[in-house]
Design a protein around this motif. Structure first.
Motif, PDB file in Angstrom:
ATOM      1  N   ASP A 123      46.049   3.222   8.291  1.00  0.00           N
ATOM      2  CA  ASP A 123      47.199   1.913   7.877  1.00  0.00           C
ATOM      3  C   ASP A 123      46.555   1.269   7.605  1.00  0.00           C
ATOM      4  OD1 ASP A 123      49.070   4.533   8.535  1.00  0.00           O
ATOM      5  OD2 ASP A 123      49.858   3.454   9.880  1.00  0.00           O
ATOM      6  N   ALA A 124      45.786   0.477   8.424  1.00  0.00           N
ATOM      7  CA  ALA A 124      45.255  -0.518   8.476  1.00  0.00           C
ATOM      8  C   ALA A 124      44.323  -0.726   7.178  1.00  0.00           C
ATOM      9  CB  ALA A 124      44.307  -1.562   9.323  1.00  0.00           C
ATOM     10  N   GLN A 125      43.150   0.419   6.872  1.00  0.00           N
ATOM     11  CA  GLN A 125      42.479   0.451   5.140  1.00  0.00           C
ATOM     12  C   GLN A 125      43.387   0.568   4.196  1.00  0.00           C
ATOM     13  OE1 GLN A 125      39.522   3.844   5.431  1.00  0.00           O
ATOM     14  NE2 GLN A 125      40.041   3.818   7.120  1.00  0.00           N
ATOM     15  N   VAL A 126      44.225   0.501   4.033  1.00  0.00           N
ATOM     16  CA  VAL A 126      45.417   0.575   2.665  1.00  0.00           C
ATOM     17  C   VAL A 126      45.655  -0.630   3.185  1.00  0.00           C
ATOM     18  CG1 VAL A 126      47.333   1.927   1.536  1.00  0.00           C
ATOM     19  CG2 VAL A 126      45.253   3.662   2.728  1.00  0.00           C
ATOM     20  N   PHE A 127      46.334  -1.177   3.961  1.00  0.00           N
ATOM     21  CA  PHE A 127      47.214  -1.914   4.003  1.00  0.00           C
ATOM     22  C   PHE A 127      46.116  -3.406   3.068  1.00  0.00           C
ATOM     23  CE2 PHE A 127      49.020  -5.793   4.610  1.00  0.00           C
ATOM     24  CZ  PHE A 127      50.353  -5.989   3.965  1.00  0.00           C
ATOM     25  N   ALA A 128      45.119  -3.715   3.484  1.00  0.00           N
ATOM     26  CA  ALA A 128      43.829  -3.935   3.647  1.00  0.00           C
ATOM     27  C   ALA A 128      43.463  -4.549   2.014  1.00  0.00           C
ATOM     28  CB  ALA A 128      43.202  -4.140   4.778  1.00  0.00           C
ATOM     29  N   LEU A 129      43.196  -3.412   1.709  1.00  0.00           N
ATOM     30  CA  LEU A 129      43.013  -2.708   0.628  1.00  0.00           C
ATOM     31  C   LEU A 129      43.700  -3.437  -0.365  1.00  0.00           C
ATOM     32  CD1 LEU A 129      40.584  -1.259  -1.624  1.00  0.00           C
ATOM     33  CD2 LEU A 129      42.027   0.659  -1.306  1.00  0.00           C
ATOM     34  N   PHE A 130      44.837  -2.721  -0.536  1.00  0.00           N
ATOM     35  CA  PHE A 130      46.415  -3.522  -1.555  1.00  0.00           C
ATOM     36  C   PHE A 130      46.556  -5.145  -1.221  1.00  0.00           C
ATOM     37  CE2 PHE A 130      46.988   0.936  -2.101  1.00  0.00           C
ATOM     38  CZ  PHE A 130      48.021   1.165  -3.028  1.00  0.00           C
ATOM     39  N   HIS A 131      46.396  -5.589  -0.032  1.00  0.00           N
ATOM     40  CA  HIS A 131      46.336  -6.901   0.380  1.00  0.00           C
ATOM     41  C   HIS A 131      45.168  -7.914  -0.597  1.00  0.00           C
ATOM     42  CE1 HIS A 131      45.442 -10.774   2.032  1.00  0.00           C
ATOM     43  NE2 HIS A 131      46.550 -11.118   2.279  1.00  0.00           N
TER      44      HIS A 131
END
Length: 360
Positions: A123-131
């Motif tokens: 979850d953190a990987q994907v959110f941080a990538l978009f962020h």
């Protein structure tokens, strides 16, 4: 703005997804309607473009990418993988018979990223990538968690049938509220008088009797107590910066212990995001956030919106969809957790077109 300019922005986003290890894929534009109807029910017809093929039967113009990407992945195995894509989706946006003054696009470009992984930090990987990709646009980040809401509904002291009905309508806030109010009220009396008239219609006598039995059993249920309604409404209404929302959710978990696991996962995800350099205090947590996204999300949901354009849809959105991956993989006996999201290149272009590595 021209399609060529939007495509150019889309290619930049696609390059960022590829740099994050994703393999580019290109799902079909015309999809079998049966799978989408099985997943979403008949409600999908209100938003999708449906047509008939003499050989393939009912088909739809692609309303999103996630379902065909998951199908492709499960047919080829259920191992960890990352995919990205760029292409048009087609959705009916405006209702009624007249053209609105400011119509929304029925065909628009999406760039997306899907991660199939058993990693605790997916979850953190994907959110941080978009962020990170969208950081130059100074968008408003929002987050929710459908797992919180669904665990709370499953904890209600109701019959399985009533809990299932609430879970089915959890993405439809109006219907959900009306159903909750009905379950909290004294049951209305029902009188199914014996009749000698012949059975008519498409349903058989056995099907009609089964329906009558369900209605009579429902009418015999005790109403949901006001304290449970209040707890649920308080949970669904939580809106605050993520650290403050976490504190509020901890307090609610003392009254609804079944959500404690989901609250723990939220705390872990916020810590992982902080480790990746994301200011979690700048994330707006909305417990009902996921109720306004695609129905297949069953965990973390997120969006990035333009704060000065409240009339716009999110510039980017996404979330976790483990159940969808399991359903689409069951024919092959496969399952793997999954999380992903999309960015709208057209909106990025209207905001200046800058993405990761292009700060002013």
């Amino acid at each position: 703005m021209s399609k060529t300019a939007k495509q150019a922005i889309g290619q930049k986003i696609l390059a960022a997804f590829r740099a994050a290890g994703a393999t580019e894929v290109a799902p079909d534009i015309l999809l079998p309607a049966e799978t989408l109807l099985d997943l979403y029910g008949e409600d999908i017809r209100a938003r999708a473009y449906v047509t008939q093929d003499p050989i393939r039967g009912e088909v739809m113009l692609r309303p999103d990418f996630t379902v065909p990407v998951v199908q492709m992945h499960m047919e080829n195995g259920a191992e960890p993988a990352r995919y990205c894509y760029l292409g048009e989706v087609f959705r009916k946006q405006d209702h009624g018979d007249t053209r609105p003054e400011h119509p929304r696009d029925n065909e628009y470009l999406q760039a997306g990223f899907e991660l199939f992984a058993r990693d605790a930090d997916a979850d953190a990987q994907v959110f941080a990538l978009f962020h990170d990709i969208l950081a130059p646009l100074n968008l408003r980040a929002a987050m929710g968690d459908m797992d919180l809401l669904m665990d709370a509904v499953r904890a209600l002291p109701l019959s399985g049938a009533r809990r299932a009905a609430l879970l089915h309508h959890i993405w439809r806030p109006g219907r959900f509220a009306r159903l909750l109010a009905r379950f909290a009220a004294a049951p209305a009396p029902r009188n199914f008088a014996d009749a000698t008239a012949p059975w008519t219609g498409l349903r058989s006598p056995a099907e009609m009797q089964a329906r009558i039995d369900r209605l009579e059993a429902d009418a015999a249920e005790m109403p949901l107590s006001p304290q449970w309604v209040a707890r649920l409404e308080r949970l669904f209404a939580v809106q605050a910066p993520a650290p403050e929302a976490l504190r509020q959710l901890r307090a609610i978990a003392t009254e609804i212990p079944d959500i404690a696991g989901a609250v723990d996962r939220l705390e872990r995800n916020l810590a992982l995001l902080s480790d990746r350099g994301v200011d979690v205090g700048g994330i707006h947590f909305d417990a009902s956030h996921g109720r306004h996204t695609m129905e297949y999300y069953d965990g973390m949901t997120f969006s990035f919106s333009a704060p000065d354009r409240p009339d716009w849809p999110p510039v980017a959105s996404g979330g976790r969809y483990d159940a969808l991956a399991a359903v689409l993989g069951q024919a092959q006996g496969r399952a793997i957790p999954a999380v992903g999201g999309i960015i709208r290149p057209g909106l990025v272009l209207e905001l200046g077109g800058r993405i990761l590595g292009e700060r002013a």
